[in-house]
Structure formats: C-alpha cells, structure tokens
Design an enzyme around this catalytic site. Structure first.
Site, mmCIF file in Angstrom:
data_model
loop_
_atom_site.group_PDB
_atom_site.id
_atom_site.type_symbol
_atom_site.label_atom_id
_atom_site.label_comp_id
_atom_site.label_asym_id
_atom_site.label_seq_id
_atom_site.Cartn_x
_atom_site.Cartn_y
_atom_site.Cartn_z
ATOM 1 N N ASN A 429 -0.713 -26.154 9.886
ATOM 2 C CA ASN A 429 0.457 -25.918 10.721
ATOM 3 C C ASN A 429 0.306 -26.534 12.104
ATOM 4 O O ASN A 429 0.891 -27.571 12.404
ATOM 5 C CB ASN A 429 0.717 -24.406 10.831
ATOM 6 C CG ASN A 429 2.089 -24.091 11.419
ATOM 7 O OD1 ASN A 429 2.664 -24.884 12.156
ATOM 8 N ND2 ASN A 429 2.617 -22.933 11.093
ATOM 9 N N ASP A 430 -0.503 -25.904 12.952
ATOM 10 C CA ASP A 430 -0.599 -26.362 14.341
ATOM 11 C C ASP A 430 -1.148 -27.778 14.466
ATOM 12 O O ASP A 430 -0.795 -28.500 15.395
ATOM 13 C CB ASP A 430 -1.476 -25.401 15.139
ATOM 14 C CG ASP A 430 -0.856 -24.014 15.219
ATOM 15 O OD1 ASP A 430 0.360 -23.929 15.428
ATOM 16 O OD2 ASP A 430 -1.591 -23.025 15.058
ATOM 17 N N VAL A 431 -2.034 -28.186 13.545
ATOM 18 C CA VAL A 431 -2.650 -29.517 13.649
ATOM 19 C C VAL A 431 -1.678 -30.623 13.271
ATOM 20 O O VAL A 431 -2.019 -31.806 13.359
ATOM 21 C CB VAL A 431 -3.911 -29.608 12.779
ATOM 22 C CG1 VAL A 431 -4.952 -28.601 13.246
ATOM 23 C CG2 VAL A 431 -3.599 -29.398 11.302
ATOM 24 N N THR A 432 -0.455 -30.254 12.845
ATOM 25 C CA THR A 432 0.575 -31.258 12.536
ATOM 26 C C THR A 432 1.820 -31.064 13.391
ATOM 27 O O THR A 432 2.851 -31.673 13.120
ATOM 28 C CB THR A 432 0.970 -31.168 11.050
ATOM 29 O OG1 THR A 432 1.519 -29.872 10.776
ATOM 30 C CG2 THR A 432 -0.221 -31.418 10.147
#
Length: 502
Positions: A429-432
C-alpha cells in the site's frame, strides 16, 4: 601486578580466519544469489570460533600472583573454567543446536520476522547473564584483583575498564531483550500492532537512557551493587519503552535496529570475556545493522535519531484508523486480470506484506511461470521496507523458487514502470502511494515509492476498500482510471487468476 600472558599465535590465527569468514558471510548475504554461500561461510566461521574458544580454555587451570605491600596483600588471579567440565560444555552446545534446528525447521518463511526477533532477544539475554556472572564472580573472568586488608574479609576489586564494559554490555543486552520481546509479540499478533503513545515518551526515553549512563559511571567509580542492578532494571524497562510506541507495520527498521543492538551487546561482552571472536562478530553485526537501519530510515523518509529514541512511524495524531476516501473506483475479476496480463509484453509484480499474510508467494510464482509460457516478461519489484523485516519479500520469493534474476530493487526498476503494460500489486500500500511525491502534508511525504501508477494498467489486490496502510493514509492509485481493484484474499485471487490462464 599481573601481566597479560601473550596470546597463542594459533589462537589468534583461528580467530582471524573466523573473522574473515564472518566478513565474507555478510558479503554473501548482500545478494539473494550468493546468500546460501554466505550462510555456509558464517557457519564455518562460527564453528571455528566455538572450537577455538573451547580448546583455549582447556586444560583447566588457575594462576595466582601475589604482591606484598605495606598494608595488605593483593592477589591478581584468573580462573579458566574452574567448575565446568568439557562434557557439560558439549551438552550445552548440543541442546542449543537441537533447539535451533527444530525451531528453524518448524518456522514458516512467513513467520521469519518473529523468529529473528526471538533470536535477538536470546542474544540480549545472554549478554545480560554473562554480565551478571562476571559481576558476581569476577575472578573467574580474570577481570579483578583480590584485596586482603589488614582487618576484614578479602574482597574482589573489578578493573575499572571492565566495569564500564560490563555495565554497557548489560544495558544494551537488556534493552535488546525486552525490545525484541515486544517486537515479537507485535509481529506475531499476540499484541496489538497499533502504536501505544505515552505522554512525553521522548523525554522519558532520553531521561532513562541518561540515567543508565550515569549509573554505569557510578558503578565504574564505586563498584556498589545498587548501580549495577539499577542499570539492569532500567535497561529492561527502556527496551519496553522504546518499542511499545512503534506500530507493528514499522518493524523492518525496528528489527534492523534490534539486530544492531544485539551486535553491540555481544561486542561489549567480548571485551569482558577477553574473546576476540566475540568482539569481531559483535562489531560486524552491530555496524552492519546500524548501516542497514540508516539506509532503511532514508527509504522511509524517517530520522535515524527518532528510531533510536522510539516512536518511529507514530505521531500523537497518528493514523492507522483513517477511513478510505469515498471516490469512484473500478473493480475487476480474476478473469479480467488473467486476460490483461496474458496480452501484455511486460508485467511487473510488486509484493507487500499482504502477500506474506496470505502466504501467496507460491501461487504468485506459478502465475509468473504461466505468464512466461505466454511470452510475457515478468519482473518483481521490491521496496526496501516492504514486509516486516529487511529483505522479507526477497526471502519469501526465494522460498517460492522465484529466479533471482527476476527480482529487482526499487532504484533498479522504478524507471521501467512507464514502459510496462501491467503493474500487479499484491498487498503493498504505502510503498506504492504517489502521495509520497505530491502531498507535503502526508505522513509518508518524501519516502521513495514504486511508480506503479505510470504503468498502462495497475492491478491491485486488496482485501477491501476500507483499509489503509500503516501510515493511515489512503492510496490514490486505487481511484485512477488505469487501476483495477481485485478485492479478495491475495492467495485465493492469485490462484483464481492462474486457473483462468489455463
């Protein structure tokens, strides 16, 4: 006074060989392709170090040197394993080996972060126990002089430098132990992964650390019992205070930092024991863990100091429960995903913690093989902090026999998304999240992310639209025109996609 005996050149040579093996092991572990060789070298180095240490302390002996002064006699004595037999040492090693082998075989790859945290706790506890043993019986460690006053009972005076080494080793070991226990509980789901934020936690942490340093100085000056035991108690509490404010999803940096702590604890105890191999090994683990932690902090756009102080990834108004944005989005099926990927020239797969939770790595590798049979180029993009520990995704993909040549780090593959037909995101989630590049108010602003939104089509596997990542922010990729959401358990969805390709 006693003069240190010269080190046996063969012992020094053996420890040197062990140290070289450890360095080469770290070198090998820097790449999945050479990780097996690195592990073997580490095992060889540790074997050499253990055997050398055992035979260095045999046969048993005790040496006493006496000096006469005007008022009292001073005995400088050091004892080599005066109450432990060779058989008992081998038995202890055997028990540890059986426990290690059994644990390693039973632990699933998805639970590897918990295993690493548990092992870190054991290293920390060992350092504490060695420090306590050295304090209670300094003569057995060769770190004291026995003073016999004109009136009164003889007493041992621990060397000042040894008291500093002992105090710091016990402090670091205790922090590592209690911190690792909390990390294990959060990773294992036995404790809530949400940050527990104490009022004024940074002031409390810094004050506690300052108190520990002052107590170590007091112990080194007086050798009183109360500063030593106060250091032990406060250090156990500090490990708890440092890790409890950290969210369960922030564990990559936490595990890396605990790894570094365990190394420094081992190095400190190496000085206490006078063991060169422990000093070398501890310094290697401590420094490499610190460097890795710094690299990961940069990847997360976090301050290295804030990680050490505790509360990484958490703010008083921190997320974790923020609601998803109510905007239009497109939902797809397994059949839709299978068709789009079979028609593509290149597919980049982005695994995240959701893949680990669902244990979908084997199904994912099968999907990749199917795509290759249709002439599709398949690559895997790994973010430095995807998962729960450094290299978590690499380990899971290697366990599923994904070819090393297909796996790429962020900086090596990010430029390819713009020329990619399909970006297949599974549980990341956050890493994209593009907000890291565009929204200055976002908690993840400045964090390098994978540019999946630049692909022609984004297929995003997620359990539901209601959840958010550890940063507590929604991902705007979900609502883009080129994104198709695949809402389901990751493993089941990938298995359905594979079936649709047949």
């Amino acid at each position: 006074m006693h003069e240190a005996a010269p080190i046996n050149p063969w012992v020094a040579f053996a420890y040197l060989v062990a140290g070289v093996c450890f360095i080469l092991a770290l070198r090998g572990l820097s790449s999945p392709a050479t990780s097996r060789r690195g592990n073997r070298l580490g095992m060889v180095g540790m074997g050499i170090a253990v055997l050398t240490t055992i035979f260095t302390h045999l046969p048993l002996m005790e040496v006493t040197v006496v000096e006469q002064t005007a008022d009292y006699d001073i005995w400088t004595q050091f004892t080599r394993i005066d109450s432990v037999t060779f058989a008992e040492i081998l038995a202890a090693i055997g028990i540890g080996a059986v426990i290690g082998l059994t644990t390693a075989k039973r632990i699933a790859m998805t639970a590897m972060p918990q295993l690493v945290a548990a092992f870190h706790s054991l290293v920390g506890l060992a350092a504490v126990l060695v420090g306590i043993a050295a304090y209670l019986n300094p003569g057995a460690f060769g770190i004291s002089s026995v003073v016999v006053p004109m009136i009164g009972e003889p007493f041992a005076v621990i060397n000042p430098v040894s008291k500093v080494e002992m105090g710091l080793g016990v402090a670091i070991g205790a922090i590592t132990f209690s911190g690792s226990v909390i990390a294990f509980l959060k990773l294992n789901g036995s404790m809530s992964g949400k940050p527990i934020l104490l009022p004024g936690r940074h002031v409390i942490n810094l004050a506690t650390l300052a108190a520990i340093l002052l107590l170590v100085a007091q112990f080194a000056h007086t050798q009183d019992a109360w500063p030593f035991w106060a250091v032990v108690v406060l250090s156990f509490a500090t490990g708890f205070l440092l890790i409890i404010p950290i969210g369960g999803a922030d564990m990559p940096v936490v595990v890396s930092m605990l790894n570094s702590y365990s190394g420094w604890a081992a190095a400190a105890m190496g000085f206490t024991l006078g063991n060169t191999a422990m000093i070398i090994t501890g310094a290697l683990v401590g420094s490499s863990g610190a460097i890795l932690s710094y690299i990961m902090c940069r990847a997360m756009n976090r301050s290295f100091i804030s990680v050490i102080a505790g509360g990484f990834g958490a703010t008083d108004s921190g997320g974790g429960g923020a609601a998803a944005i109510d905007r239009p989005w497109k939902r797809g099926s397994a059949e839709d995903a299978a068709f789009l990927m079979q028609q593509a020239e290149q597919v980049i797969i982005v695994p995240g913690y959701g893949m680990a939770v669902a244990q979908a790595q084997h199904a994912l590798r099968e999907m990749g093989d199917k795509l290759k049979e249709h002439g599709v180029r398949v690559k895997y993009a790994i973010h430095p902090v995807a998962g729960r520990m450094p290299g978590h995704m690499n380990v899971l993909l290697a366990e599923a026999n994904v070819p090393y040549d297909d796996v790429f780090e962020l900086e090596d593959i990010n430029s390819e998304f713009a020329q990619t037909d399909v970006a297949f995101v599974i549980g990341a989630n956050d890493v994209t999240n593009p907000a890291a590049k565009t929204d200055k108010t976002s908690p993840i602003y400045g964090m390098p992310v994978l540019d999946v939104e630049k692909a022609k089509t984004v297929l995003f596997i997620k359990r539901s639209m209601g959840g958010v990542g550890y940063a507590g922010v929604d991902n705007e990729v979900f609502y883009r025109d080129n994104t198709m959401m695949l809402l389901a358990d990751a493993k089941k969805m990938v298995e359905e996609i594979v079936k649709s390709m047949e």
